[in-house]
Design an enzyme around this catalytic site. Structure first.
Site, PDB file in Angstrom:
ATOM      1  CE  LYS A   1     -50.714  50.338 103.695  1.00  0.00           C
ATOM      2  NZ  LYS A   1     -49.579  51.145 103.340  1.00  0.00           N
TER       3      LYS A   1
ATOM      4  NE  ARG B   1     -52.856  56.864 106.997  1.00  0.00           N
ATOM      5  CZ  ARG B   1     -54.353  56.639 106.812  1.00  0.00           C
ATOM      6  NH1 ARG B   1     -54.575  56.449 107.285  1.00  0.00           N
ATOM      7  NH2 ARG B   1     -54.413  54.753 106.411  1.00  0.00           N
TER       8      ARG B   1
ATOM      9  CE  LYS C   1     -48.728  48.891 106.748  1.00  0.00           C
ATOM     10  NZ  LYS C   1     -48.389  49.778 105.912  1.00  0.00           N
TER      11      LYS C   1
ATOM     12  CB  SER D   1     -48.333  52.326 113.791  1.00  0.00           C
ATOM     13  OG  SER D   1     -49.503  52.651 112.532  1.00  0.00           O
TER      14      SER D   1
ATOM     15  CE1 TYR E   1     -42.716  50.904 113.212  1.00  0.00           C
ATOM     16  CE2 TYR E   1     -45.165  49.433 113.791  1.00  0.00           C
ATOM     17  CZ  TYR E   1     -44.272  50.857 113.030  1.00  0.00           C
ATOM     18  OH  TYR E   1     -44.865  51.344 112.116  1.00  0.00           O
TER      19      TYR E   1
HETATM   20  C1  PBG Z   1     -48.036  54.256 103.402  1.00  0.00           C
HETATM   21  C2  PBG Z   1     -47.471  53.588 104.761  1.00  0.00           C
HETATM   22  C3  PBG Z   1     -48.253  53.651 105.549  1.00  0.00           C
HETATM   23  C4  PBG Z   1     -47.528  52.381 106.965  1.00  0.00           C
HETATM   24  C5  PBG Z   1     -46.373  51.966 105.870  1.00  0.00           C
HETATM   25  N1  PBG Z   1     -46.262  52.591 104.557  1.00  0.00           N
HETATM   26  C6  PBG Z   1     -49.538  54.027 106.671  1.00  0.00           C
HETATM   27  C7  PBG Z   1     -50.474  54.503 105.455  1.00  0.00           C
HETATM   28  O1  PBG Z   1     -51.295  53.479 104.391  1.00  0.00           O
HETATM   29  O2  PBG Z   1     -51.246  55.587 105.826  1.00  0.00           O
HETATM   30  C8  PBG Z   1     -48.349  51.890 108.296  1.00  0.00           C
HETATM   31  C9  PBG Z   1     -47.340  51.863 109.547  1.00  0.00           C
HETATM   32  C10 PBG Z   1     -48.055  51.455 110.330  1.00  0.00           C
HETATM   33  O3  PBG Z   1     -48.587  51.851 110.937  1.00  0.00           O
HETATM   34  O4  PBG Z   1     -47.369  50.490 111.256  1.00  0.00           O
HETATM   35  N2  PBG Z   1     -47.592  53.615 102.577  1.00  0.00           N
END
Ligand code: PBG
Length: 333
Positions: free
Chosen positions: A203, A213, A258, A284, A323
């Site tokens: 990630k 967020r 991710k 997102s 999504y």
């Molecule tokens: C948080 C988390 C995030 C996402 C999934 N779990 C955001 C982050 O790490 O700040 C992002 C998902 C997305 O952007 O669609 N643990």
């Protein structure tokens, strides 16, 4: 002077592209509804779900509308949903204690979904960011850095509570070291040998999480969130392979890359480095980009959406969190 002979080519690649039926015969990658996982947001309270401005078509559900949405998603043939809570700011604190509060709306949501659609696989995110007032995925020490080991303990308790409520798969998205083994040990000790771990192994500290967020409210902090001391540097790919190898040794059942679209080389590298099932998360920002450009009339919505997802599958993902899941499943019917 033109001749009928033309140029003398042994191989004319266009022969295999000449008609829709020939193209379908030689197609190497097919996106199926069964590849898709629908992320969903839930909040406390009743009433209509509230829209997320930066993610057109995405809403924060109430527990009631979430259960209805899950029925619909399962009816479309989508095998799984991934659940994220949006917590009231007044319930947040520096260590995220509300995470394991029995009153956490997440647990009510898990129970409601399992009751409404028992056959739908329910994936639940394990991280503290929905619950911390600073928006980080872990516990801050006095000097402003995220404590690894106390965070891992908190995450293990959260994962057990999620399993207790009925989660089928827990998905640690925090990027702390050693959390997969700790969560596996805690789940087993609590009698949840059957609950799987989908590790967010690679990630990245990505700017593409911005709209998410907004959705969960972890971005409602003064300074922009900098998660680079735990999420990966976008420059690295060998490091992603190491992360996956560690998570595999620690007992992950599935691993994830991710974001997805800007990291297709990472998806490919991980595909070649592990035999575990591989998920990719079209995040997102990837979703918002396509919507925004289509709204401006700069890109065709349906074809860019479908091409973006197909590319993630082609790169080597077995499953895609997106999504777009429900609407793509509808168009595949
Ligand atoms: C948080 C988390 C995030 C996402 C999934 N779990 C955001 C982050 O790490 O700040 C992002 C998902 C997305 O952007 O669609 N643990």
């Amino acid at each position: 002077m033109a001749t009928n002979a033309g140029i003398n080519l042994v191989r004319r690649m266009r022969r295999n592209r000449g008609t829709p039926s020939i193209r379908s015969l030689v197609r190497e990658t097919v996106l199926r509804t069964e590849d898709l996982i629908q992320p969903l947001f839930v909040r406390s309270g009743e009433g209509d779900p509230d829209p997320v401005a930066s993610m057109p078509g995405v809403v924060r559900h109430t527990v009631t509308t979430l259960a209805e949405e899950c029925r619909k998603v399962a009816g479309l043939g989508i095998p799984a949903v991934a659940l994220f809570p949006r917590i009231e700011p007044s319930l947040k604190d520096s260590t995220g204690t509300h995470a394991t509060d029995p009153a956490n709306v997440l647990f009510a949501a898990i129970r409601a979904v399992k009751k409404a659609v028992p056959g739908l696989t329910l994936i639940v995110d394990v991280a503290l960011d929905p619950y911390t007032d600073h928006g980080h995925d872990g516990i801050l020490d006095g000097k402003g850095s995220i404590e690894n080991d106390s965070t891992v303990e908190a995450l293990s308790r959260l994962a057990v509570a999620q399993a207790e409520a009925g989660a089928d798969i827990v998905a640690p998205s925090d990027m702390m070291d050693g959390r997969v083994r700790a969560i596996r040990t805690a789940l087993d000790a609590a009698g949840h040998q059957g609950v799987s771990i989908l590790a967010y192994s690679a990630k990245y500290a990505s700017a593409f999480y911005g709209p998410f967020r907004d959705a969960v409210g972890s971005g409602e902090v003064s300074a922009p969130l900098d998660k680079r001391t735990y999420q990966m540097d976008p420059a690295n790919v060998r490091e992603a392979v190491l992360e996956v190898q560690l998570d595999e040794q620690e007992g992950a059942d599935m691993v994830m890359v991710k974001p997805a679209g800007p990291y297709l080389d990472v998806v490919r590298a991980i595909r070649e480095a592990t035999d575990l099932p591989l998920a990719a998360y079209q995040v997102s920002g990837e979703y918002a980009q396509i919507h925004a450009a289509a709204k401006l009339g700069w890109l065709d919505y349906v074809s860019t959406r479908d091409e973006a997802l197909l590319a993630i599958k082609r790169a080597g993902a077995d499953m895609i969190l997106t999504y777009f899941a429900a609407e793509v499943a509808e168009s595949l019917r």
